[in-house]
Design a protein around this motif. Structure first.
Motif, PDB file in Angstrom:
ATOM      1  N   ALA A  20      60.443  13.177  63.889  1.00  0.00           N
ATOM      2  CA  ALA A  20      59.410  12.642  64.863  1.00  0.00           C
ATOM      3  C   ALA A  20      59.124  14.695  64.742  1.00  0.00           C
ATOM      4  O   ALA A  20      58.181  14.753  64.708  1.00  0.00           O
ATOM      5  N   GLY A  21      60.686  15.490  64.849  1.00  0.00           N
ATOM      6  CA  GLY A  21      60.411  16.734  65.502  1.00  0.00           C
ATOM      7  C   GLY A  21      59.831  17.386  64.461  1.00  0.00           C
ATOM      8  O   GLY A  21      59.228  18.574  63.648  1.00  0.00           O
ATOM      9  N   ARG A  22      59.820  16.738  62.715  1.00  0.00           N
ATOM     10  CA  ARG A  22      60.375  17.498  61.311  1.00  0.00           C
ATOM     11  C   ARG A  22      58.539  17.234  60.892  1.00  0.00           C
ATOM     12  O   ARG A  22      58.641  17.200  59.869  1.00  0.00           O
ATOM     13  N   VAL A  23      58.270  18.621  61.988  1.00  0.00           N
ATOM     14  CA  VAL A  23      55.917  18.384  60.806  1.00  0.00           C
ATOM     15  C   VAL A  23      55.807  19.604  60.220  1.00  0.00           C
ATOM     16  O   VAL A  23      56.254  20.869  61.126  1.00  0.00           O
ATOM     17  N   TRP A  24      55.518  19.756  59.055  1.00  0.00           N
ATOM     18  CA  TRP A  24      55.440  20.395  58.479  1.00  0.00           C
ATOM     19  C   TRP A  24      54.034  21.824  59.177  1.00  0.00           C
ATOM     20  O   TRP A  24      53.237  21.051  59.429  1.00  0.00           O
ATOM     21  N   MET A 187      66.197  29.064  41.503  1.00  0.00           N
ATOM     22  CA  MET A 187      64.709  29.138  41.112  1.00  0.00           C
ATOM     23  C   MET A 187      63.946  28.869  42.784  1.00  0.00           C
ATOM     24  O   MET A 187      64.018  28.642  43.390  1.00  0.00           O
ATOM     25  N   LEU A 188      62.939  28.499  41.990  1.00  0.00           N
ATOM     26  CA  LEU A 188      61.444  28.852  43.348  1.00  0.00           C
ATOM     27  C   LEU A 188      60.570  27.966  42.836  1.00  0.00           C
ATOM     28  O   LEU A 188      60.044  27.665  42.218  1.00  0.00           O
ATOM     29  N   MET A 189      60.147  27.702  44.497  1.00  0.00           N
ATOM     30  CA  MET A 189      58.707  26.861  43.922  1.00  0.00           C
ATOM     31  C   MET A 189      57.606  27.059  44.645  1.00  0.00           C
ATOM     32  O   MET A 189      56.846  27.866  45.113  1.00  0.00           O
ATOM     33  N   PRO A 190      56.498  27.915  43.917  1.00  0.00           N
ATOM     34  CA  PRO A 190      55.851  29.091  43.987  1.00  0.00           C
ATOM     35  C   PRO A 190      54.378  27.807  44.634  1.00  0.00           C
ATOM     36  O   PRO A 190      54.081  27.148  44.261  1.00  0.00           O
ATOM     37  N   GLY A 191      53.889  28.233  45.756  1.00  0.00           N
ATOM     38  CA  GLY A 191      53.125  28.303  46.431  1.00  0.00           C
ATOM     39  C   GLY A 191      53.411  27.215  47.870  1.00  0.00           C
ATOM     40  O   GLY A 191      53.135  27.131  49.051  1.00  0.00           O
ATOM     41  N   ALA A 192      54.671  27.061  47.797  1.00  0.00           N
ATOM     42  CA  ALA A 192      55.709  26.688  48.974  1.00  0.00           C
ATOM     43  C   ALA A 192      55.213  28.364  49.723  1.00  0.00           C
ATOM     44  O   ALA A 192      56.512  26.888  51.314  1.00  0.00           O
ATOM     45  N   ILE A 225      62.266  17.832  50.090  1.00  0.00           N
ATOM     46  CA  ILE A 225      61.765  18.994  48.793  1.00  0.00           C
ATOM     47  C   ILE A 225      61.107  18.742  47.520  1.00  0.00           C
ATOM     48  O   ILE A 225      60.707  19.029  46.999  1.00  0.00           O
ATOM     49  N   ALA A 226      61.631  17.198  47.492  1.00  0.00           N
ATOM     50  CA  ALA A 226      60.788  16.250  46.344  1.00  0.00           C
ATOM     51  C   ALA A 226      59.355  16.923  46.442  1.00  0.00           C
ATOM     52  O   ALA A 226      58.843  17.159  46.008  1.00  0.00           O
ATOM     53  N   GLU A 227      59.052  16.256  47.712  1.00  0.00           N
ATOM     54  CA  GLU A 227      57.562  16.459  47.923  1.00  0.00           C
ATOM     55  C   GLU A 227      57.120  17.544  47.381  1.00  0.00           C
ATOM     56  O   GLU A 227      56.435  17.574  46.574  1.00  0.00           O
TER      57      GLU A 227
END
Length: 302
Positions: A20-24, A187-192, A225-227
């Motif tokens: 519940a506290g894990r909100v982006w 490896m990197l996620m561009p924009g994350a 990570i998947a999202e």
């Protein structure tokens, strides 16, 4: 009457107990500091850094400089005093050196290198202020046995365990070996980098001792990570030795194990803004040692 400064607001809470506290959280700080001093980065590099959270600089070091660095660093890792020092991290499943911290204090060549305008001025340009070294190390990923780094944001750890309040730091990774797609390249996620992902779990006492070898706390959930991966995709830093990767402190990144015969090593330096000096940790009981999170905020000078 004594006026005591109030502690800074925790705008990026993490190490929470429940989902519940894990909100982006959407990041507030710009990736490239506004009104920064002129520097060597070109407009398209700054645009890429702001958009993706990273950019690549080819040929930062000459092959002669690579050779000099490698010789000095290899001699350092053979020194029994260095190997026995707490600043040296050994692979959890072998006797191989994984990292040596305080590289800019142990290596004269690295110390001089960081102060050269081609590096220092770019760091100032990206952050928009003078900078100091938050952390430096040499990373090794030996052939066949090199362990990877699980997906994570460095800022999450620096915020939680070091007291870095804002996203105003940038990392530099300089390849001392060729980075192939198959020898554990980053490896990197561009924009994350525009999204802060809180992590589950409280910080254990003395967590740095184990996390530097294999990080268990301060890593995102698999569904996060998947999202992020589906939203942003994944790119990999490859290139010949001497190439460099500049990446934002909140970039989501990781690397796989190296099961090839080709080792991978790099110089890794974190520049933090002098306007973003460390306070008390936001999600840990005690500060990490200075070789992991320096509290010498003296600006680097050429």
């Amino acid at each position: 009457m004594t006026i005591v400064d109030a502690p800074p607001q925790d705008r990026y809470p993490t190490r929470v107990d429940t989902d519940a506290g894990r909100v982006w959280i959407t990041r507030e700080e710009p990736t490239v500091g506004p009104g920064g001093p002129p520097g060597p980065a070109r407009a398209h590099e700054l645009d890429a850094h702001a958009r993706d959270g990273f950019h690549v600089q080819r040929g930062l070091l000459t092959q002669q400089e690579v050779s000099t660095c490698r010789s000095e660093i290899e001699a350092m890792t053979r020194d029994p005093h260095v190997r026995a020092d707490e600043r040296t991290v050994i692979e959890p499943d072998s006797d191989e050196v994984r990292s040596v911290f305080d590289a800019h204090l142990l290596s004269d060549h690295v110390a001089r290198l960081l102060r050269q305008p081609r590096i220092l001025d770019r760091a100032r340009q990206l952050l928009g202020t003078d900078v100091y070294v938050h952390q430096s190390r040499v990373n090794f990923m030996p052939g066949f046995r090199g362990g990877g780094f699980y997906w994570h944001s460095d800022f999450e750890t620096w915020h939680a365990e070091d007291g870095m309040a804002d996203m105003r730091a940038v990392s530099l990774s300089i390849g001392l070996t060729d980075n192939y797609p198959f020898n554990g390249g980053l490896m990197l996620m561009p924009g994350a980098h525009r999204t802060f992902v809180p992590c589950l779990g409280r910080t254990p006492d003395g967590n740095y001792r184990s996390s530097l070898r294999s990080q268990k706390v301060g890593v995102p959930q698999e569904e996060d990570i998947a999202e992020l991966a589906y939203r942003h995709g994944i790119e990999q830093f490859t290139g010949p030795s001497g190439s460099a990767l500049w990446f934002d402190c909140n970039s989501m990144h990781g690397s796989g194990n190296n099961i090839t015969p080709f080792p991978r090593s790099n110089i890794f330096v974190v520049f933090n803004s002098v306007e973003n000096t460390l306070v008390e940790p936001f999600a840990a009981k005690e500060r990490r040692p200075g070789f992991v999170a320096s509290r010498d905020f003296t600006p680097l000078e050429p």
